[in-house]
Write a protein that holds these residues in place. Structure first.
Motif, PDB file in Angstrom:
ATOM      1  N   GLY A 180       0.823  -1.207   0.000  1.00 16.95           N
ATOM      2  CA  GLY A 180       0.000   0.000   0.000  1.00 16.95           C
ATOM      3  C   GLY A 180       0.855   1.255   0.000  1.00 16.95           C
ATOM      4  N   ALA A 181       1.931   1.245   0.805  1.00 13.95           N
ATOM      5  CA  ALA A 181       2.842   2.395   0.861  1.00 13.95           C
ATOM      6  C   ALA A 181       3.541   2.593  -0.477  1.00 13.95           C
ATOM      7  N   ILE A 182       3.912   1.505  -1.102  1.00 13.39           N
ATOM      8  CA  ILE A 182       4.592   1.591  -2.397  1.00 13.39           C
ATOM      9  C   ILE A 182       3.674   2.208  -3.444  1.00 13.39           C
ATOM     10  N   ASP A 183       2.399   1.810  -3.443  1.00 12.23           N
ATOM     11  CA  ASP A 183       1.431   2.389  -4.385  1.00 12.23           C
ATOM     12  C   ASP A 183       1.295   3.900  -4.172  1.00 12.23           C
ATOM     13  N   MET A 184       1.205   4.321  -2.906  1.00 12.95           N
ATOM     14  CA  MET A 184       1.079   5.748  -2.611  1.00 12.95           C
ATOM     15  C   MET A 184       2.337   6.505  -3.037  1.00 12.95           C
ATOM     16  N   ALA A 185       3.486   5.881  -2.809  1.00 10.63           N
ATOM     17  CA  ALA A 185       4.748   6.525  -3.163  1.00 10.63           C
ATOM     18  C   ALA A 185       4.899   6.665  -4.680  1.00 10.63           C
ATOM     19  N   LYS A 186       4.453   5.648  -5.404  1.00  8.02           N
ATOM     20  CA  LYS A 186       4.509   5.724  -6.867  1.00  8.02           C
ATOM     21  C   LYS A 186       3.598   6.836  -7.386  1.00  8.02           C
ATOM     22  N   ASP A 187       2.441   6.987  -6.744  1.00  7.64           N
ATOM     23  CA  ASP A 187       1.527   8.054  -7.129  1.00  7.64           C
ATOM     24  C   ASP A 187       2.159   9.424  -6.879  1.00  7.64           C
ATOM     25  N   GLU A 188       2.869   9.538  -5.757  1.00  6.15           N
ATOM     26  CA  GLU A 188       3.556  10.807  -5.453  1.00  6.15           C
ATOM     27  C   GLU A 188       4.649  11.090  -6.479  1.00  6.15           C
ATOM     28  N   LYS A 189       5.394  10.073  -6.848  1.00  5.88           N
ATOM     29  CA  LYS A 189       6.455  10.267  -7.844  1.00  5.88           C
ATOM     30  C   LYS A 189       5.879  10.741  -9.179  1.00  5.88           C
ATOM     31  N   LYS A 190       4.692  10.253  -9.500  1.00  8.97           N
ATOM     32  CA  LYS A 190       4.058  10.599 -10.772  1.00  8.97           C
ATOM     33  C   LYS A 190       3.385  11.968 -10.744  1.00  8.97           C
ATOM     34  N   ASN A 191       2.699  12.275  -9.653  1.00  7.06           N
ATOM     35  CA  ASN A 191       1.857  13.478  -9.625  1.00  7.06           C
ATOM     36  C   ASN A 191       2.345  14.590  -8.710  1.00  7.06           C
ATOM     37  N   GLY A 192       3.298  14.296  -7.847  1.00  4.07           N
ATOM     38  CA  GLY A 192       3.785  15.309  -6.915  1.00  4.07           C
ATOM     39  C   GLY A 192       4.624  16.378  -7.594  1.00  4.07           C
ATOM     40  N   ARG A 193       4.852  17.461  -6.859  1.00  2.36           N
ATOM     41  CA  ARG A 193       5.656  18.564  -7.381  1.00  2.36           C
ATOM     42  C   ARG A 193       6.896  18.834  -6.533  1.00  2.36           C
ATOM     43  N   ASN A 194       6.773  18.636  -5.218  1.00  4.28           N
ATOM     44  CA  ASN A 194       7.875  18.951  -4.315  1.00  4.28           C
ATOM     45  C   ASN A 194       9.022  17.955  -4.486  1.00  4.28           C
ATOM     46  N   ALA A 195      10.204  18.469  -4.734  1.00  3.79           N
ATOM     47  CA  ALA A 195      11.365  17.612  -5.028  1.00  3.79           C
ATOM     48  C   ALA A 195      11.722  16.710  -3.847  1.00  3.79           C
ATOM     49  N   LYS A 196      11.663  17.250  -2.634  1.00  5.35           N
ATOM     50  CA  LYS A 196      12.023  16.456  -1.455  1.00  5.35           C
ATOM     51  C   LYS A 196      10.992  15.361  -1.199  1.00  5.35           C
ATOM     52  N   ALA A 197       9.721  15.684  -1.401  1.00  2.00           N
ATOM     53  CA  ALA A 197       8.668  14.684  -1.206  1.00  2.00           C
ATOM     54  C   ALA A 197       8.797  13.562  -2.238  1.00  2.00           C
ATOM     55  N   LYS A 199      11.547  12.652  -3.660  1.00  2.00           N
ATOM     56  CA  LYS A 199      12.751  11.889  -3.301  1.00  2.00           C
ATOM     57  C   LYS A 199      12.427  10.897  -2.190  1.00  2.00           C
ATOM     58  N   LEU A 200      11.668  11.335  -1.181  1.00  2.00           N
ATOM     59  CA  LEU A 200      11.291  10.426  -0.104  1.00  2.00           C
ATOM     60  C   LEU A 200      10.423   9.294  -0.649  1.00  2.00           C
ATOM     61  N   ALA A 201       9.519   9.636  -1.577  1.00  2.00           N
ATOM     62  CA  ALA A 201       8.667   8.622  -2.192  1.00  2.00           C
ATOM     63  C   ALA A 201       9.511   7.580  -2.922  1.00  2.00           C
ATOM     64  N   ASP A 202      10.537   8.041  -3.597  1.00  2.00           N
ATOM     65  CA  ASP A 202      11.428   7.119  -4.306  1.00  2.00           C
ATOM     66  C   ASP A 202      12.149   6.207  -3.321  1.00  2.00           C
ATOM     67  N   ASP A 203      12.555   6.763  -2.176  1.00  2.00           N
ATOM     68  CA  ASP A 203      13.209   5.961  -1.139  1.00  2.00           C
ATOM     69  C   ASP A 203      12.246   4.904  -0.592  1.00  2.00           C
ATOM     70  N   VAL A 204      10.977   5.289  -0.410  1.00  2.00           N
ATOM     71  CA  VAL A 204       9.973   4.350   0.094  1.00  2.00           C
ATOM     72  C   VAL A 204       9.799   3.189  -0.878  1.00  2.00           C
ATOM     73  N   VAL A 205       9.706   3.510  -2.158  1.00  2.00           N
ATOM     74  CA  VAL A 205       9.534   2.461  -3.169  1.00  2.00           C
ATOM     75  C   VAL A 205      10.707   1.474  -3.119  1.00  2.00           C
ATOM     76  N   LYS A 206      11.913   1.997  -3.078  1.00  2.00           N
ATOM     77  CA  LYS A 206      13.096   1.129  -3.105  1.00  2.00           C
ATOM     78  C   LYS A 206      13.238   0.303  -1.831  1.00  2.00           C
ATOM     79  N   SER A 207      13.154   0.978  -0.671  1.00  2.00           N
ATOM     80  CA  SER A 207      13.388   0.273   0.598  1.00  2.00           C
ATOM     81  C   SER A 207      12.285  -0.724   0.924  1.00  2.00           C
ATOM     82  N   GLN A 208      11.033  -0.325   0.712  1.00  2.00           N
ATOM     83  CA  GLN A 208       9.947  -1.215   1.090  1.00  2.00           C
ATOM     84  C   GLN A 208       9.739  -2.340   0.076  1.00  2.00           C
TER      85      GLN A 208
END
Length: 222
Positions: A180-197, A199-208
């Motif tokens: 579930g976290a990975i799905d949310m993080a992928k959505d953030e990577k696709k639709n988000g604007r904030n660079a730091k957010a 980046k954190l989403a990308d870290d979540v996808v990789k680590s989890q």
């Protein structure tokens, strides 16, 4: 003897008046220069203030609704993962499960602090209304609920389990939770604007994603 003409001296009061006039003129010029200096100081202060405000705005970073939703949803998601991981210490029998639970706590606790700081900087609340986050209600079923959140019943079963039964339940539930976290993080990577957010989403996808692989291997052996 050579004759010369004596220049008559001005009366004392006229000489004092002349000196006074010259002095007054000097003060007037100094005053004009002072006004210019003050104007320059005012402009400098205004520029420094504008720069300071721009720097503060830049520090918060540009963001959009997707960034806000990501942070607001990931906070309770991480908090539940920490609750689940905290149960492993005195319930799990597998050293690998205990180790992975500690790894989850170490990674996600600081991320919660970071997510909260972003929302504060953006002037947004930490919690969105239930209408804005459908499926994040803990009463929803764990599987299929938005973000992979466990239901209250799921959490009661996990708390009641011990030994190998806990190990299996923890691994199975955490796989769903991480996905579930990975799905949310992928959505953030696709639709988000904030660079730091993002980046954190990308870290979540990789680590989890790596932890899901580990959990699946453990589950097969339990």
């Amino acid at each position: 003897m050579t004759a010369f003409t004596r220049v008559p001296r001005r009366p004392l009061h006229r000489r004092l008046a002349l000196v006074g006039a010259v002095a007054a003129g000097g003060l007037l010029l100094a005053g004009c220069g002072g006004n210019d200096d003050m104007k320059d100081m005012d402009h400098t202060s205004a520029k420094e203030s504008a720069t300071s405000e721009a720097t503060a705005s830049s520090a918060a970073g540009a963001f959009n609704d997707a960034d806000v939703s990501f942070a607001q949803m990931m906070i309770p998601h991480h908090e539940q993962a920490l609750e689940m991981a905290g149960l492993a210490d005195d319930r799990a029998s597998s050293a690998r499960i205990k180790s992975l639970a500690g790894q989850i706590e170490k990674a996600q606790d600081p991320e919660i602090v970071t997510l909260k700081s972003w929302l504060k900087g953006w002037g947004k609340p930490e919690k969105a209304s239930s209408d804005e986050m459908p499926g994040m209600d803990h009463g929803a079923s764990g599987k299929g609920a938005m973000g992979g959140m466990m239901s209250e019943e799921d959490m009661r079963k996990l708390k009641a389990a011990k030994g190998p039964a806990f190990d299996r339940a923890f691994a199975s539930m955490m796989i769903d939770h991480h996905e579930g976290a990975i799905d949310m993080a992928k959505d953030e990577k696709k639709n988000g604007r904030n660079a730091k957010a993002k980046k954190l989403a990308d870290d979540v996808v990789k680590s989890q994603s790596a932890e899901v692989t580990t959990l699946r291997t453990l589950l097969d052996r339990l």
